[in-house]
Design a protein around this motif. Structure first.
Motif, short mmCIF file in Angstrom:
data_model
loop_
_atom_site.label_atom_id
_atom_site.label_comp_id
_atom_site.label_asym_id
_atom_site.label_seq_id
_atom_site.Cartn_x
_atom_site.Cartn_y
_atom_site.Cartn_z
N ALA A 1 12.87 25.80 -8.48
CA ALA A 1 11.72 26.53 -8.55
C ALA A 1 11.74 27.30 -7.25
CB ALA A 1 10.17 26.05 -8.69
N GLY A 2 12.20 26.62 -6.23
CA GLY A 2 12.30 27.16 -4.81
C GLY A 2 10.94 27.69 -4.46
N GLU A 3 11.00 28.80 -3.83
CA GLU A 3 9.92 29.58 -3.21
C GLU A 3 8.60 29.71 -4.36
OE1 GLU A 3 11.51 34.10 -3.08
OE2 GLU A 3 10.90 33.08 -1.21
N ARG A 4 9.27 30.02 -5.66
CA ARG A 4 8.08 30.11 -6.98
C ARG A 4 7.51 28.81 -7.33
NH1 ARG A 4 10.03 35.05 -10.53
NH2 ARG A 4 7.68 35.25 -10.21
N ALA A 5 7.70 27.73 -6.52
CA ALA A 5 7.00 26.44 -7.06
C ALA A 5 5.53 26.60 -7.11
CB ALA A 5 7.64 25.40 -5.99
N PRO A 6 4.97 27.17 -6.14
CA PRO A 6 3.53 27.24 -6.39
C PRO A 6 3.05 28.04 -7.77
CG PRO A 6 4.08 27.45 -4.17
CD PRO A 6 5.16 27.54 -4.89
N GLU A 7 3.90 29.07 -7.99
CA GLU A 7 3.78 29.97 -9.04
C GLU A 7 3.90 28.98 -10.43
OE1 GLU A 7 5.35 34.28 -8.91
OE2 GLU A 7 6.25 33.47 -7.25
N VAL A 8 4.68 28.34 -10.54
CA VAL A 8 5.13 27.22 -11.55
C VAL A 8 4.11 26.67 -11.83
CG1 VAL A 8 6.76 25.84 -12.53
CG2 VAL A 8 7.76 27.91 -11.45
N ALA A 9 3.50 25.89 -10.66
CA ALA A 9 2.64 24.99 -11.01
C ALA A 9 1.27 25.61 -11.47
CB ALA A 9 2.30 24.27 -9.47
N ARG A 10 1.02 26.67 -10.92
CA ARG A 10 -0.32 27.52 -11.30
C ARG A 10 -0.09 27.90 -12.92
NH1 ARG A 10 -4.57 30.73 -8.91
NH2 ARG A 10 -5.20 32.22 -10.33
N ALA A 11 0.95 28.53 -13.23
CA ALA A 11 1.33 28.90 -14.59
C ALA A 11 1.15 27.80 -15.68
CB ALA A 11 2.55 29.55 -14.73
N TYR A 12 1.68 26.86 -15.36
CA TYR A 12 1.71 25.48 -16.03
C TYR A 12 0.30 25.08 -16.25
CZ TYR A 12 2.02 20.65 -17.57
OH TYR A 12 1.84 19.55 -18.03
N VAL A 13 -0.46 24.72 -15.22
CA VAL A 13 -1.77 24.30 -15.42
C VAL A 13 -2.70 25.21 -16.19
CG1 VAL A 13 -3.88 23.37 -14.31
CG2 VAL A 13 -1.69 22.64 -13.40
N THR A 14 -2.70 26.58 -15.93
CA THR A 14 -3.30 27.55 -16.59
C THR A 14 -3.02 27.70 -17.86
OG1 THR A 14 -3.35 29.05 -14.65
CG2 THR A 14 -3.87 29.91 -16.59
N ALA A 15 -1.68 27.75 -18.20
CA ALA A 15 -1.10 27.61 -19.88
C ALA A 15 -1.40 26.28 -20.54
CB ALA A 15 0.35 27.83 -19.67
N LEU A 16 -1.50 25.29 -19.94
CA LEU A 16 -2.15 24.16 -20.48
C LEU A 16 -3.40 23.95 -20.50
CD1 LEU A 16 -1.32 21.08 -21.31
CD2 LEU A 16 -1.67 20.48 -18.99
N ARG A 17 -4.24 24.43 -19.72
CA ARG A 17 -5.65 24.29 -19.83
C ARG A 17 -6.16 25.46 -21.11
NH1 ARG A 17 -10.16 27.58 -18.69
NH2 ARG A 17 -12.12 26.24 -18.12
N ASP A 18 -5.40 26.56 -21.38
CA ASP A 18 -5.49 27.38 -22.44
C ASP A 18 -5.26 26.91 -23.75
OD1 ASP A 18 -6.45 29.56 -20.68
OD2 ASP A 18 -4.62 30.43 -20.51
N LEU A 19 -4.22 25.94 -23.79
CA LEU A 19 -3.57 25.54 -24.88
C LEU A 19 -4.69 24.60 -25.41
CD1 LEU A 19 -1.56 24.76 -26.99
CD2 LEU A 19 -0.42 23.15 -25.37
#
Length: 221
Positions: free
Chosen positions: A176-194
């Protein structure tokens, strides 16, 4: 000391995310005590969730059903036969001195969740496992800053002990490189919505229904 840009230039962040989800069942994982949030301390307990000698746990069928639904929604394989284990540790918030959890035979395993980053980039997060366990009680540290260090004394509320949990564990998230924080945020957000859409939890982070532990390491490029 290196700043963020220097770290990203030399290393690749590797993420491991563990999300604990309290299931929205009316009773606890192994007994008939209610799970309602905000009750007076130690009013929702019984010999089973307090670990009294001779008490026998009985698994909550609704919690198992919810675990299977979560596993299927995360594209996991569902184990036809799953086993609970004792995770031994000695801490005041666990009255039994062990947690009933799953170790080598989790109910769901080998899945993934596809998420979308803020700019529309798709990302697949690999799931190692989703296993069932029970929550612990709550320690209240009185005096000082509210933490155990410097507190005058501590109080224990066992209402939460035994509430059914699902722990969802990712595989290492690499690249993920510099986008690692974005990936983490997107994952937890999507998981919460699911999870909210599945109606298996109210996923209220302010009440601890959903908690995330982030494990971050740096790998040389």
């Amino acid at each position: 000391l290196l700043d963020y840009d220097q770290v990203i230039a030399e290393f690749d962040p590797v993420l491991g995310l563990e999300v604990h989800v309290e299931l929205g069942t009316e009773t606890k994982m192994f007994c008939g005590c209610p799970t309602a949030f905000g009750a007076d301390p130690n009013t929702q307990v019984c010999p089973v969730c307090l670990g009294m000698p001779g008490s026998l746990p009985v698994a909550n069928a609704k919690a198992i059903e919810s675990a299977i639904r979560i596993g299927l929604a995360l594209n996991c394989s569902i184990r036809p036969s799953s086993v609970f284990a004792r995770k031994n540790y000695f801490y005041p918030d666990q009255p039994k001195n062990y947690q009933i959890s799953q170790y080598d035979e989790p109910i769901a395993f080998e899945g993934h969740l596809d998420v979308v980053l803020a700019d529309g980039t798709p990302w697949r997060v690999p799931i190692e496992r989703a296993h069932m366990e029970e929550d612990t009680g709550k320690s209240l540290h009185i005096g000082g800053s509210g933490r155990i260090h410097g507190a005058d004394h501590s109080l224990l509320d066992y209402n939460r002990a035994g509430v059914p949990l699902i722990e969802i564990v990712t595989k290492p998230i690499e690249g993920a490189g510099e986008r690692a924080p974005e990936v983490a945020r997107a994952y937890v957000t999507a998981l919460r919505d699911l999870l909210k859409a599945l109606d298996v939890s109210d996923v209220r982070m302010d009440q601890g229904s959903l908690r995330c532990d982030a494990n971050v390491s740096l790998m040389s490029k």
